[in-house]
Design a protein around this motif. Sequence first.
Motif, PDB file in Angstrom:
ATOM      1  N   LEU A 197      -7.731  -9.975   2.725  1.00 11.54           N
ATOM      2  CA  LEU A 197      -6.655  -9.290   3.446  1.00 11.54           C
ATOM      3  C   LEU A 197      -6.946  -7.811   3.612  1.00 11.54           C
ATOM      4  N   TYR A 198      -7.315  -7.153   2.509  1.00 16.01           N
ATOM      5  CA  TYR A 198      -7.528  -5.708   2.573  1.00 16.01           C
ATOM      6  C   TYR A 198      -8.836  -5.348   3.265  1.00 16.01           C
TER       7      TYR A 198
ATOM      8  N   MET B  61      -0.814  -2.317  -3.383  1.00 14.61           N
ATOM      9  CA  MET B  61      -1.872  -3.326  -3.346  1.00 14.61           C
ATOM     10  C   MET B  61      -1.412  -4.646  -3.945  1.00 14.61           C
ATOM     11  N   SER B  62      -0.709  -4.590  -5.052  1.00 14.75           N
ATOM     12  CA  SER B  62      -0.283  -5.820  -5.720  1.00 14.75           C
ATOM     13  C   SER B  62       0.849  -6.526  -4.987  1.00 14.75           C
ATOM     14  N   SER B  63       1.531  -5.814  -4.094  1.00 16.64           N
ATOM     15  CA  SER B  63       2.619  -6.421  -3.330  1.00 16.64           C
ATOM     16  C   SER B  63       2.189  -6.850  -1.933  1.00 16.64           C
ATOM     17  N   GLY B  64       0.952  -6.502  -1.552  1.00 15.28           N
ATOM     18  CA  GLY B  64       0.460  -6.867  -0.222  1.00 15.28           C
ATOM     19  C   GLY B  64       0.855  -5.900   0.867  1.00 15.28           C
ATOM     20  N   SER B  65       1.450  -4.765   0.507  1.00 13.74           N
ATOM     21  CA  SER B  65       1.954  -3.826   1.510  1.00 13.74           C
ATOM     22  C   SER B  65       1.058  -2.608   1.694  1.00 13.74           C
TER      23      SER B  65
ATOM     24  N   GLU C  44     -10.245 -14.185  -4.382  1.00 12.83           N
ATOM     25  CA  GLU C  44      -8.822 -13.894  -4.210  1.00 12.83           C
ATOM     26  C   GLU C  44      -8.526 -13.587  -2.743  1.00 12.83           C
ATOM     27  N   GLN C  45      -7.422 -14.145  -2.245  1.00  8.77           N
ATOM     28  CA  GLN C  45      -7.064 -13.956  -0.843  1.00  8.77           C
ATOM     29  C   GLN C  45      -6.775 -12.498  -0.510  1.00  8.77           C
ATOM     30  N   TRP C  46      -6.261 -11.740  -1.482  1.00 11.26           N
ATOM     31  CA  TRP C  46      -5.913 -10.350  -1.200  1.00 11.26           C
ATOM     32  C   TRP C  46      -7.144  -9.494  -0.919  1.00 11.26           C
TER      33      TRP C  46
ATOM     34  N   PHE D 207       0.173 -10.470  -5.775  1.00 12.90           N
ATOM     35  CA  PHE D 207      -1.257 -10.364  -6.038  1.00 12.90           C
ATOM     36  C   PHE D 207      -1.482  -9.817  -7.446  1.00 12.90           C
TER      37      PHE D 207
ATOM     38  N   LYS E 265       4.665  -9.625  -8.883  1.00  8.60           N
ATOM     39  CA  LYS E 265       3.929  -9.235  -7.689  1.00  8.60           C
ATOM     40  C   LYS E 265       3.137 -10.436  -7.163  1.00  8.60           C
TER      41      LYS E 265
END
Length: 243
Positions: A166-167, A53-57, A161-163, A7, A5
């Motif tokens: 993002l969220y 969440m871990s895939s960015g979708s 963390e970038q994620w 993230f 994954k």
Amino acid sequence: MSKAKPFCISKWEVWEAYKRVKANQGAAGVDEQTIADFERNLKRNLYKIWNRMSSGSYFPPPVRTVKIPKANGGERKLGIPTVSDRIAQQVVKSRLEPAVDPLFHPDSYGYRPGKSALDAVGQARQRCWRYDWIVDLDIKGFFDNIPQDLLIRAVKKHAKEQWMVLYIERWLKAPVQEEDGQLFPREKGTPQGGVSVAIGSASPRGHTKRFAANQPNSSSVSFSPPRRLPSCRTTTASSSPPS
């Protein structure tokens, strides 16, 4: 071999987030799913959150808006995310909070771990004997009007963390659903309710620490991000508690 994954979010983090959301209970969101409904297929629902969440979708659903009466006769709008979305928000909050909480002023009590409004009242009561007057400050419509671009800049400074960035951006942009079912885009502010309110107010609170540290002969107790009660000492007199 399965593809890794993008993230790094563990299933354990999602599980811990679920336990916190369950402990807080709360109403159903736009999908009308209660915590009891969510638990009927718990394993699958938690896996879905983790996988997205871990895939960015992961994309948050609209936030349900409810109006509650205020003491002065007005109304306050609260945003109620879905159960799944509250769990996803809690995952980010659990990662971000340890990084930003040390930046807060010691007298900041709103939405902080291990602190509450009752603690703030107790501190204010003690300082009534040491300071002669207070000034009650309140930022009107704080949650509704906070600039999202400035908030994201602050989050980017502290999020490792970038994620997480993002969220949080996606939560800020998630539309709101009014009580009549109409959907409206959100261009400013953050919903007052759920977990994201703590995320959204985290960075602005931290910056009050430097301001308060530079004010001579004063102290302040913050109940929540938009409200502070500075206690100031005069140069002519000071009160002391009764013996």
